[in-house]
Design a protein around this motif. Sequence first.
Motif, PDB file in Angstrom:
ATOM      1  N   ASP A  19       0.862  -1.180   0.000  1.00  0.00           N
ATOM      2  CA  ASP A  19       0.000   0.000   0.000  1.00  0.00           C
ATOM      3  C   ASP A  19       0.898   1.230   0.000  1.00  0.00           C
ATOM      4  O   ASP A  19       1.608   1.486   0.991  1.00  0.00           O
ATOM      5  CB  ASP A  19      -0.918   0.017   1.226  1.00  0.00           C
ATOM      6  CG  ASP A  19      -2.018  -1.030   1.146  1.00  0.00           C
ATOM      7  OD1 ASP A  19      -2.126  -1.716   0.113  1.00  0.00           O
ATOM      8  OD2 ASP A  19      -2.774  -1.163   2.129  1.00  0.00           O
ATOM      9  N   GLN A  20       0.898   1.961  -1.085  1.00  0.00           N
ATOM     10  CA  GLN A  20       1.737   3.158  -1.171  1.00  0.00           C
ATOM     11  C   GLN A  20       1.372   4.127  -0.067  1.00  0.00           C
ATOM     12  O   GLN A  20       0.201   4.222   0.323  1.00  0.00           O
ATOM     13  CB  GLN A  20       1.556   3.825  -2.542  1.00  0.00           C
ATOM     14  CG  GLN A  20       2.484   4.998  -2.780  1.00  0.00           C
ATOM     15  CD  GLN A  20       2.477   5.439  -4.232  1.00  0.00           C
ATOM     16  OE1 GLN A  20       2.328   4.635  -5.142  1.00  0.00           O
ATOM     17  NE2 GLN A  20       2.641   6.735  -4.456  1.00  0.00           N
ATOM     18  N   ARG A  21       2.344   4.831   0.477  1.00  0.00           N
ATOM     19  CA  ARG A  21       2.060   5.760   1.575  1.00  0.00           C
ATOM     20  C   ARG A  21       0.879   6.663   1.214  1.00  0.00           C
ATOM     21  O   ARG A  21       0.805   7.235   0.134  1.00  0.00           O
ATOM     22  CB  ARG A  21       3.282   6.589   1.953  1.00  0.00           C
ATOM     23  CG  ARG A  21       3.865   7.443   0.849  1.00  0.00           C
ATOM     24  CD  ARG A  21       4.819   8.514   1.384  1.00  0.00           C
ATOM     25  NE  ARG A  21       5.966   7.968   2.101  1.00  0.00           N
ATOM     26  CZ  ARG A  21       6.746   8.687   2.907  1.00  0.00           C
ATOM     27  NH1 ARG A  21       6.513  10.001   3.074  1.00  0.00           N
ATOM     28  NH2 ARG A  21       7.778   8.147   3.506  1.00  0.00           N
ATOM     29  N   GLY A  22      -0.061   6.755   2.151  1.00  0.00           N
ATOM     30  CA  GLY A  22      -1.256   7.550   1.925  1.00  0.00           C
ATOM     31  C   GLY A  22      -2.441   6.765   1.408  1.00  0.00           C
ATOM     32  O   GLY A  22      -3.538   7.304   1.289  1.00  0.00           O
ATOM     33  N   TYR A  48       3.782  13.021   0.538  1.00  0.00           N
ATOM     34  CA  TYR A  48       3.161  11.829  -0.028  1.00  0.00           C
ATOM     35  C   TYR A  48       3.335  11.766  -1.542  1.00  0.00           C
ATOM     36  O   TYR A  48       2.452  11.332  -2.268  1.00  0.00           O
ATOM     37  CB  TYR A  48       1.692  11.745   0.409  1.00  0.00           C
ATOM     38  CG  TYR A  48       1.596  11.389   1.871  1.00  0.00           C
ATOM     39  CD1 TYR A  48       1.406  10.077   2.280  1.00  0.00           C
ATOM     40  CD2 TYR A  48       1.797  12.366   2.848  1.00  0.00           C
ATOM     41  CE1 TYR A  48       1.392   9.749   3.629  1.00  0.00           C
ATOM     42  CE2 TYR A  48       1.787  12.043   4.194  1.00  0.00           C
ATOM     43  CZ  TYR A  48       1.582  10.734   4.579  1.00  0.00           C
ATOM     44  OH  TYR A  48       1.583  10.391   5.897  1.00  0.00           O
ATOM     45  N   THR A  49       4.489  12.187  -1.992  1.00  0.00           N
ATOM     46  CA  THR A  49       4.784  12.206  -3.418  1.00  0.00           C
ATOM     47  C   THR A  49       5.293  10.839  -3.886  1.00  0.00           C
ATOM     48  O   THR A  49       5.647   9.975  -3.080  1.00  0.00           O
ATOM     49  CB  THR A  49       5.846  13.270  -3.730  1.00  0.00           C
ATOM     50  OG1 THR A  49       7.044  12.953  -3.007  1.00  0.00           O
ATOM     51  CG2 THR A  49       5.355  14.658  -3.332  1.00  0.00           C
ATOM     52  N   THR A  50       5.352  10.675  -5.190  1.00  0.00           N
ATOM     53  CA  THR A  50       5.783   9.398  -5.769  1.00  0.00           C
ATOM     54  C   THR A  50       7.216   9.059  -5.384  1.00  0.00           C
ATOM     55  O   THR A  50       7.525   7.916  -5.033  1.00  0.00           O
ATOM     56  CB  THR A  50       5.654   9.466  -7.302  1.00  0.00           C
ATOM     57  OG1 THR A  50       4.306   9.811  -7.654  1.00  0.00           O
ATOM     58  CG2 THR A  50       6.008   8.138  -7.940  1.00  0.00           C
ATOM     59  N   THR A  51       8.100  10.040  -5.444  1.00  0.00           N
ATOM     60  CA  THR A  51       9.506   9.780  -5.150  1.00  0.00           C
ATOM     61  C   THR A  51       9.706   9.285  -3.726  1.00  0.00           C
ATOM     62  O   THR A  51      10.443   8.322  -3.478  1.00  0.00           O
ATOM     63  CB  THR A  51      10.337  11.042  -5.395  1.00  0.00           C
ATOM     64  OG1 THR A  51      10.204  11.435  -6.772  1.00  0.00           O
ATOM     65  CG2 THR A  51      11.800  10.812  -5.095  1.00  0.00           C
ATOM     66  N   ASN A 109      -1.229   4.577   6.406  1.00  0.00           N
ATOM     67  CA  ASN A 109      -1.661   5.918   6.785  1.00  0.00           C
ATOM     68  C   ASN A 109      -2.571   6.505   5.708  1.00  0.00           C
ATOM     69  O   ASN A 109      -2.361   7.623   5.213  1.00  0.00           O
ATOM     70  CB  ASN A 109      -0.458   6.847   7.010  1.00  0.00           C
ATOM     71  CG  ASN A 109      -0.786   8.023   7.919  1.00  0.00           C
ATOM     72  OD1 ASN A 109      -1.596   7.900   8.838  1.00  0.00           O
ATOM     73  ND2 ASN A 109      -0.171   9.161   7.665  1.00  0.00           N
ATOM     74  N   GLY A 110      -3.605   5.755   5.365  1.00  0.00           N
ATOM     75  CA  GLY A 110      -4.515   6.147   4.281  1.00  0.00           C
ATOM     76  C   GLY A 110      -5.119   7.530   4.469  1.00  0.00           C
ATOM     77  O   GLY A 110      -5.664   7.839   5.526  1.00  0.00           O
ATOM     78  N   LEU A 111      -5.017   8.352   3.435  1.00  0.00           N
ATOM     79  CA  LEU A 111      -5.525   9.728   3.483  1.00  0.00           C
ATOM     80  C   LEU A 111      -6.883   9.783   2.786  1.00  0.00           C
ATOM     81  O   LEU A 111      -7.018  10.247   1.655  1.00  0.00           O
ATOM     82  CB  LEU A 111      -4.523  10.672   2.811  1.00  0.00           C
ATOM     83  CG  LEU A 111      -3.096  10.625   3.364  1.00  0.00           C
ATOM     84  CD1 LEU A 111      -2.202  11.604   2.613  1.00  0.00           C
ATOM     85  CD2 LEU A 111      -3.076  10.914   4.859  1.00  0.00           C
TER      86      LEU A 111
END
Length: 484
Positions: A103-106, A155-158, A111-113
């Motif tokens: 699960d990608q950050r966010g 919460y960017t891709t990089t 830490n789902g936004l």
Amino acid sequence: MLLAGCAPSETPTPTLALSECRVQGIESAVRCATLMVDEDRANPGNRRIPIHVVVLPATSRSKAADPIFFFAGGPSQAASDYARQAQLMFAGLAAKRDIVLIDQRGTGKSNGLFCKSGDPWELARLDARQRAARSAALLRTCREELASKADLTKYTTTLAMADVDAVRDALGYREINLWGGSYGTRAAQEYLRRYPDRVRSVVLDGVAPPELALPANFSNDAAAALQRGFDACRSDGACSARYGELQREAFGLLARLKARPASPVVADPLDGAPHQIHVDDEALAAVLFAALYAPETTALLPMVVARAAEGDFQPFATLSALLSADAEDKHAMGMRLSVVCTEDIPRLDPASSSGSLPFRDLFVREFLRSCEGWPRGSVDAQFHTPVRSTKPVLILSGALDPVTPPAFGELVKRDLSNAVHLVAPAIGHGVSGRGCAPKLVKQFIESASAAGLNGECLARIPRPTFFVPPMRRVADADNPGARK
């Protein structure tokens, strides 16, 4: 020089313990873990956030050392929500390779936004101005609520790809195969750019080139996909006979709704409850756009348009509900905005971004409005440049894709010296799970080579038949009780 971690010849020692867990859609137990990382990698020691990891373990005792890492789309989708799809898509590879879903950050459990989007039927009653005001209010509330649990600029891709590499290292994998779909292709390209020595092979399905601000192209690409749908109906005997000049009828309906929106009463397709809704040209255009993602829903559009032109908006309402089901629970809108408002919107020129009918500047306006006041992070100077690599890359495109057309695949391929681009003529957004595509993906990943990869079978995947229901007799339509 290596960017991070251990030398490519070394296999890291696993430090992240996996435990048995269950995920929706998969009957057997899988393995899960949580890796805690610094939210702000440049200033460690402040807030730490969980990165949720699901591993579908290889079933063979003699498994390969290089797993498949799955990058979900959106941006906003959690990879773990697609465990069942990944299991099916990689069924031919699952015996010897772990399938890793992060699960990608966010998103999801990382830490789902998530943002509240409001009651869909309440929003459906509003006109365009009221919808915009309501959406803006919901986003303001969401931004304020999320501020207590997240720095929305981080919460960017990089930054997320640094998390992915940390997971790779913690699980003890030296080299990995990447699969990315839609936005996930942009994430996979960024991982390849930053950690090339960790990558064995890459599959990009529905390519989002890093150099493009995607909303700028949505209207024209979606209009082209819609035109192909009109053309296909015209060349289909049953569709053409039943719906006649579908394109003229659709654009005529859009013009009438722009001049005078409709206010029909429709039934909730789940419980039958009646709801009065407001249907203007933008509401219809939004449903047309969403339906273009998959040929199965595109096949419903002639009937939906024809019935709406007759004043029956029930099929429109049903399709709209189908396409937006679970959106609030499955899409982390806060993460989506943190990515898009940082990486795409600053490069968007509103003056030159108005596209073709019927979508015009609909998407650009929505993105710009959503990003008003949303915190923006920083973007590395190389992020928007093409990714150059000699790694083996398989690019898959659907010829009917309304957002990532084959032209994008060709654009990305120019800088990948060891890439092949295969196009499925009858598919929209997402090819890997269709027809013979899983076999092509299996062949490519097993060999880590595009040599001998023949995509001719993709042309044999049929386009779904347009939905042409039986004609209703006038007597039956006027008197349902007369039916035998």
